[in-house]
Write an enzyme that holds these catalytic residues in place. Sequence first.
Site: not given
Ligand code: NAD
Length: 366
Positions: A78, A117, A152, A183, A187, A262
């Site tokens: 990382k 990231d 993912t 979402l 999502g 995560n």
């Molecule tokens: P993103 O930032 O596109 O979406 C996150 C969504 O969560 C947003 O729509 C935001 O409004 C909403 N949100 C924030 N706080 C909230 C709460 N308290 N309650 C409800 N909704 C809330 O992120 P993403 O890329 O869709 O990733 C989703 C999760 O998966 C993150 O935690 C990310 O760290 C994890 N993740 C992502 C990947 C990847 O490849 N994108 C890989 C591993 C883990």
Amino acid sequence: MHAIQIPTDHEHVQVKPGRRTGLPVMIGIHSTTLGPAIGGLRIKHYDTPSEGLADCLRLSHAMTYKAAAIDNGTGGGKSVVPLPAGASVTRALKEAILLDVAEQIHDLQGAYMAGPDVGTGPEDMDFIFRRTPWAGGRSKAAGGAGGTTEGTFAGLESAIEAAAEVALGASSVSGLRIAIVGLGGIGTLLARALKAKGASLLLADIDPAREALARELGATWCAPHDAMLAECDVLAPCALGGVVTPEVAGQLRCRVICGAANNILSHDAVAAQLRARGIDYVPDFIANAGGLKYASAVEVHRQAPAEAMRGTCRGIAENVRTVLRGCWDGAGTSVELALALGQRRLDAALARPARPGPAQMQAARG
Ligand code: NAD
């Protein structure tokens, strides 16, 4: 006050000021036992630089087990560049940071490979890649996997299907009630895919604008807290980590938890509480490893995208079955079994003769 636990078993840790910005560039290489240490480059504000270093060390350690569990021939690393309070990230500052990082990564000769990231995306990886080959998760236009969101999402969908099969005896998600909290990129893709397969959806996000998606899909829209505690077959937390605390675990009414966020559990010990309540928990680093698996298949192992995606979905589904079946057999909690899965692969690699190092692999590829 809880002492912060920081892993202290890294192969290499460096914190050096960037030549252009003077900002500390932190690189944690936890393990190269299974291949070059891969992990995202995080550029964000922290209250103190030491919090950035703690994040770097915890996340690089977690990447080792995530990569080992999916058996993709990479190790765990990382990098973090902590931004000073109040600093706004102009394009000029971002480019100077990326140049600093590229220079330091290049000096490590392939032991560490950066990916997107928090605070970085596929285009930033393209920028780094123009200076050093050790950047992955690049844009499709630059010959990369196009970031990690697609992989993912696809891996998570396979994980939910495999979990539904083992835990609920369901041959498909059709007719299952699935709550998705968050979402964003993942999502949204998940909601659309599960709807197309006939699932009944409960959707939630803190952003009220996301209600439009619920209307479009004919899904029920509700507040995040209500969705977390709703009666459903599968709960998919796709926003923040730490949402399943001991208190929340005692109130959940889902049968399976499988999401992209995560560190969904506030502590690993919550897994035992969930098991005792008959709730199957798919560990986050098994469910959300698709982005890493897909990007490394395309960019490190040079597989064609369709083949890489098939392997990603198949591998993640197999891991979910292994872990949940073991859990049902009383072999341990799903978190313990997922860590053991990764540890077995690390132990087996250590028992084999030395493999070629990353620089040799790169030379062989030409
Ligand atoms: P993103 O930032 O596109 O979406 C996150 C969504 O969560 C947003 O729509 C935001 O409004 C909403 N949100 C924030 N706080 C909230 C709460 N308290 N309650 C409800 N909704 C809330 O992120 P993403 O890329 O869709 O990733 C989703 C999760 O998966 C993150 O935690 C990310 O760290 C994890 N993740 C992502 C990947 C990847 O490849 N994108 C890989 C591993 C883990």
